[in-house]
Design an enzyme around this catalytic site. Structure first.
Site, PDB file in Angstrom:
ATOM      1  N   TYR A 291      50.392  34.955 -18.243  1.00  0.00           N
ATOM      2  CA  TYR A 291      50.912  35.859 -17.209  1.00  0.00           C
ATOM      3  C   TYR A 291      50.045  37.110 -17.231  1.00  0.00           C
ATOM      4  O   TYR A 291      49.964  37.791 -18.245  1.00  0.00           O
ATOM      5  CB  TYR A 291      52.365  36.194 -17.532  1.00  0.00           C
ATOM      6  CG  TYR A 291      53.168  36.911 -16.471  1.00  0.00           C
ATOM      7  CD1 TYR A 291      52.606  37.458 -15.328  1.00  0.00           C
ATOM      8  CD2 TYR A 291      54.540  37.051 -16.629  1.00  0.00           C
ATOM      9  CE1 TYR A 291      53.374  38.112 -14.378  1.00  0.00           C
ATOM     10  CE2 TYR A 291      55.321  37.708 -15.683  1.00  0.00           C
ATOM     11  CZ  TYR A 291      54.738  38.233 -14.570  1.00  0.00           C
ATOM     12  OH  TYR A 291      55.509  38.885 -13.627  1.00  0.00           O
TER      13      TYR A 291
ATOM     14  N   HIS B 103      54.648  47.882 -20.250  1.00  0.00           N
ATOM     15  CA  HIS B 103      54.105  46.538 -20.437  1.00  0.00           C
ATOM     16  C   HIS B 103      53.289  46.419 -21.727  1.00  0.00           C
ATOM     17  O   HIS B 103      53.188  45.339 -22.294  1.00  0.00           O
ATOM     18  CB  HIS B 103      53.300  46.100 -19.209  1.00  0.00           C
ATOM     19  CG  HIS B 103      54.193  45.613 -18.113  1.00  0.00           C
ATOM     20  ND1 HIS B 103      54.857  46.481 -17.265  1.00  0.00           N
ATOM     21  CD2 HIS B 103      54.572  44.377 -17.750  1.00  0.00           C
ATOM     22  CE1 HIS B 103      55.594  45.778 -16.420  1.00  0.00           C
ATOM     23  NE2 HIS B 103      55.437  44.496 -16.696  1.00  0.00           N
TER      24      HIS B 103
ATOM     25  N   TYR C  48      54.398  52.395 -16.056  1.00  0.00           N
ATOM     26  CA  TYR C  48      54.380  50.938 -15.895  1.00  0.00           C
ATOM     27  C   TYR C  48      53.468  50.314 -16.957  1.00  0.00           C
ATOM     28  O   TYR C  48      53.846  49.343 -17.609  1.00  0.00           O
ATOM     29  CB  TYR C  48      53.903  50.566 -14.488  1.00  0.00           C
ATOM     30  CG  TYR C  48      54.003  49.091 -14.179  1.00  0.00           C
ATOM     31  CD1 TYR C  48      55.174  48.551 -13.664  1.00  0.00           C
ATOM     32  CD2 TYR C  48      52.921  48.248 -14.399  1.00  0.00           C
ATOM     33  CE1 TYR C  48      55.272  47.193 -13.388  1.00  0.00           C
ATOM     34  CE2 TYR C  48      53.012  46.900 -14.121  1.00  0.00           C
ATOM     35  CZ  TYR C  48      54.188  46.376 -13.613  1.00  0.00           C
ATOM     36  OH  TYR C  48      54.283  45.027 -13.343  1.00  0.00           O
TER      37      TYR C  48
ATOM     38  N   TRP D  94      65.524  43.429 -18.414  1.00  0.00           N
ATOM     39  CA  TRP D  94      64.169  43.913 -18.135  1.00  0.00           C
ATOM     40  C   TRP D  94      64.085  44.462 -16.713  1.00  0.00           C
ATOM     41  O   TRP D  94      63.504  45.514 -16.475  1.00  0.00           O
ATOM     42  CB  TRP D  94      63.144  42.805 -18.360  1.00  0.00           C
ATOM     43  CG  TRP D  94      61.744  43.236 -18.046  1.00  0.00           C
ATOM     44  CD1 TRP D  94      61.022  42.956 -16.924  1.00  0.00           C
ATOM     45  CD2 TRP D  94      60.891  44.062 -18.863  1.00  0.00           C
ATOM     46  NE1 TRP D  94      59.775  43.539 -16.986  1.00  0.00           N
ATOM     47  CE2 TRP D  94      59.676  44.231 -18.171  1.00  0.00           C
ATOM     48  CE3 TRP D  94      61.043  44.669 -20.104  1.00  0.00           C
ATOM     49  CZ2 TRP D  94      58.613  44.969 -18.669  1.00  0.00           C
ATOM     50  CZ3 TRP D  94      59.981  45.406 -20.613  1.00  0.00           C
ATOM     51  CH2 TRP D  94      58.792  45.554 -19.898  1.00  0.00           C
ATOM     52  N   TRP D  95      64.645  43.727 -15.763  1.00  0.00           N
ATOM     53  CA  TRP D  95      64.616  44.194 -14.376  1.00  0.00           C
ATOM     54  C   TRP D  95      65.301  45.549 -14.240  1.00  0.00           C
ATOM     55  O   TRP D  95      64.803  46.428 -13.537  1.00  0.00           O
ATOM     56  CB  TRP D  95      65.292  43.199 -13.451  1.00  0.00           C
ATOM     57  CG  TRP D  95      64.557  41.918 -13.247  1.00  0.00           C
ATOM     58  CD1 TRP D  95      63.242  41.655 -13.518  1.00  0.00           C
ATOM     59  CD2 TRP D  95      65.103  40.714 -12.735  1.00  0.00           C
ATOM     60  NE1 TRP D  95      62.934  40.358 -13.198  1.00  0.00           N
ATOM     61  CE2 TRP D  95      64.068  39.759 -12.716  1.00  0.00           C
ATOM     62  CE3 TRP D  95      66.368  40.350 -12.303  1.00  0.00           C
ATOM     63  CZ2 TRP D  95      64.258  38.458 -12.255  1.00  0.00           C
ATOM     64  CZ3 TRP D  95      66.564  39.054 -11.843  1.00  0.00           C
ATOM     65  CH2 TRP D  95      65.515  38.127 -11.821  1.00  0.00           C
TER      66      TRP D  95
END
Length: 104
Positions: free
Chosen positions: A41, A22, A18, A76-77
């Site tokens: 964000y 990112h 993860y 992306w999802w």
């Protein structure tokens, strides 16, 4: 400008992946988020519970419907679906948080 916060859930064993994904955020995704009103964000991880805590600063141009329907967002999802709890459309399950304190 307003801030919103929410939680998501990382699946066990995916912490490093993860983080890696990112750190290599797609430039086209970062631009899409900015174009649709997300000016800041941040995502934090609680390593004990694997809760992801996200904070977004939204400007007056924020458009959730456009963002959720955009092919880049959906791509992306799908890319992230194996790492976290998701909905049937592969979007992450999110749990809004209520602000109870703010110190300007």
């Amino acid at each position: 400008m307003k801030q919103v916060a929410f939680k998501m859930k990382l699946l066990a064993g995916n912490e490093e992946e993860y983080l890696r994904r990112h750190q290599e955020i797609w430039p086209k995704l970062a631009e899409l988020l900015k174009q649709n009103g997300i000016s800041e964000y941040s995502i934090f991880l609680d390593p004990e519970t694997l809760d992801l805590f996200a904070v977004q600063t939204l400007n007056e141009h924020y458009n959730d419907l456009t963002l959720r329907g955009h092919p880049i967002m959906k791509e992306w999802w799908e890319y992230m679906k194996d790492l976290m709890e998701i909905n049937t459309d592969y979007s992450p399950k999110t749990f809004p948080l209520k602000q109870v304190f703010y110190l300007p």
